[in-house]
Scaffold this active site. Structure first.
Site, mmCIF file in Angstrom:
data_model
loop_
_atom_site.group_PDB
_atom_site.id
_atom_site.type_symbol
_atom_site.label_atom_id
_atom_site.label_comp_id
_atom_site.label_asym_id
_atom_site.label_seq_id
_atom_site.Cartn_x
_atom_site.Cartn_y
_atom_site.Cartn_z
ATOM 1 N NE ARG A 177 -16.802 16.996 7.175
ATOM 2 C CZ ARG A 177 -17.330 15.882 6.678
ATOM 3 N NH1 ARG A 177 -18.618 15.621 6.872
ATOM 4 N NH2 ARG A 177 -16.598 15.015 6.007
ATOM 5 C CD GLN A 178 -11.032 16.119 12.320
ATOM 6 O OE1 GLN A 178 -10.158 16.048 13.181
ATOM 7 N NE2 GLN A 178 -11.169 15.180 11.375
ATOM 8 N NE ARG A 182 -24.758 17.604 12.497
ATOM 9 C CZ ARG A 182 -24.982 17.072 11.300
ATOM 10 N NH1 ARG A 182 -25.579 15.886 11.220
ATOM 11 N NH2 ARG A 182 -24.641 17.705 10.200
ATOM 12 C CG ASP A 236 -24.565 22.654 3.431
ATOM 13 O OD1 ASP A 236 -23.789 23.461 3.984
ATOM 14 O OD2 ASP A 236 -25.014 21.639 3.993
ATOM 15 C CE LYS A 240 -27.102 20.576 10.945
ATOM 16 N NZ LYS A 240 -26.412 19.966 9.810
ATOM 17 C CB THR A 280 -24.489 10.907 5.484
ATOM 18 O OG1 THR A 280 -25.002 11.945 6.339
ATOM 19 C CG2 THR A 280 -23.175 10.397 6.043
ATOM 20 N N GLY A 328 0.793 -1.225 0.000
ATOM 21 C CA GLY A 328 0.000 0.000 0.000
ATOM 22 C C GLY A 328 0.822 1.269 0.000
#
Length: 312
Positions: free
Chosen positions: A98-99, A196, A220, A194, A225, A41
């Protein structure tokens, strides 16, 4: 551009489709690069032509899996060791974005780590598009050209000639982006609030604003997902919306996303081609950003301003 031999464009494995489109816009060939893979790999990168004293543009989105990021890091390192003059990472999709902060104790800040990795590898400039959080630009100590997918999405929305259009944000965090679209198009703005249950799982959603009898466009930056965007579409349709469509910059579309979109109340969902989309859904449409990135590369090479490229 084809006569200008001061720069070269190279691509990693999984963003080659976009690099080829960028090169077609620039009128130059894609540079020769070989990525050798070993049975365990591991892989290595080698340039098959001289890049000494050249500006090299390395086109690679860092979407999962991590091999895409590792390829880019090795490409940067190899270019540095081959005496390239400037190394510019062209990252249509910047992964781990997103982090971008510590939102709970004892977690990593992945976006900062990726920025550090790129810097240590030897990058001189970043060209990217629609970061999940604008402040990620500040994680770098090199110039960051932050482009916007609105350059292709807004003209597409205008071409639909929708009456009674409303722009919606699927969550409060995306309200700034949605408000920019609404102002440009001169239409009302609607927000979704919203909650979660956990990551990638929406528990409940409420609409703030009127969608009854309206053609709603949900805006967005990415769809992973598709839980949030399809929930928003179903809630808006139930509230009397005439139609609901969505547009987002990055087509992550992981796991059950394609099935959710296909089964939802969405008329269509529009992305750019910053990430390849293989699990096809008839409701998904992709617009190419190759022209935007090609023009940005041309302007960087010629030391011209890129701000005139922005619609909003």
């Amino acid at each position: 551009m084809s006569e200008n031999n001061s720069f070269l464009v190279f691509s990693g494995t999984n963003t080659k489709y976009l690099a080829e489109r960028i090169c077609a816009n620039l009128g130059c060939p894609l540079g020769k690069l070989v990525i050798t893979k070993f049975s365990d790999g591991e892989f290595s990168v080698s340039y098959e032509e001289s890049i000494r004293g050249r500006d090299v543009f390395l086109v690679q989105s860092t979407f999962p899996n991590a091999d895409n990021l590792m390829e880019l890091l090795l490409m940067i390192d190899a270019a540095k060791r081959a005496s390239a003059r400037n190394i510019i990472a062209v990252m249509p999709y910047f992964g781990w974005a997103r982090q971008d902060r510590k939102d709970k104790p004892r977690v990593s800040i992945g976006a900062k780590l990726v920025a550090d990795l790129l810097s240590v590898a030897g990058v001189n400039r970043i060209i990217t598009m629609d970061l999940h959080a604008d402040q990620i630009q500040g994680f770098f100590d090199v110039p960051v050209d932050h482009l916007y997918a609105s350059g292709v999405i807004l003209p597409y929305l205008q071409s639909l000639h929708l009456e009674d259009m409303v722009i919606a944000s699927p969550d409060v965090g995306g309200s700034k982006r949605a408000n920019t679209y609404a102002k440009y198009l001169g239409v009302p703005l609607v927000l979704c609030n919203k909650t979660r249950a956990r990551a990638n799982v929406v528990e409940s959603m409420q609409i703030i604003g009127d969608v009854n009898g309206k053609n709603v466009v949900v805006v967005d930056d990415m769809v992973d997902t598709a839980g949030t965007i399809t929930k928003a579409a179903d809630v808006m349709k139930a509230a009397g919306a005439k139609s609901v469509r969505a547009c987002a910059s990055h087509c992550v579309m992981s796991g059950p996303a394609s099935d959710r979109v296909q089964e939802s109340a969405l008329e269509e969902i529009v992305f750019t081609d910053s990430i390849p989309y293989t699990n096809r859904s008839s409701k998904v449409k992709q617009l190419s950003v190759a022209g935007i990135f090609a023009e940005t590369i041309r302007r960087v090479v010629n030391n011209e301003s890129i701000s005139s490229q922005y619609l909003v």
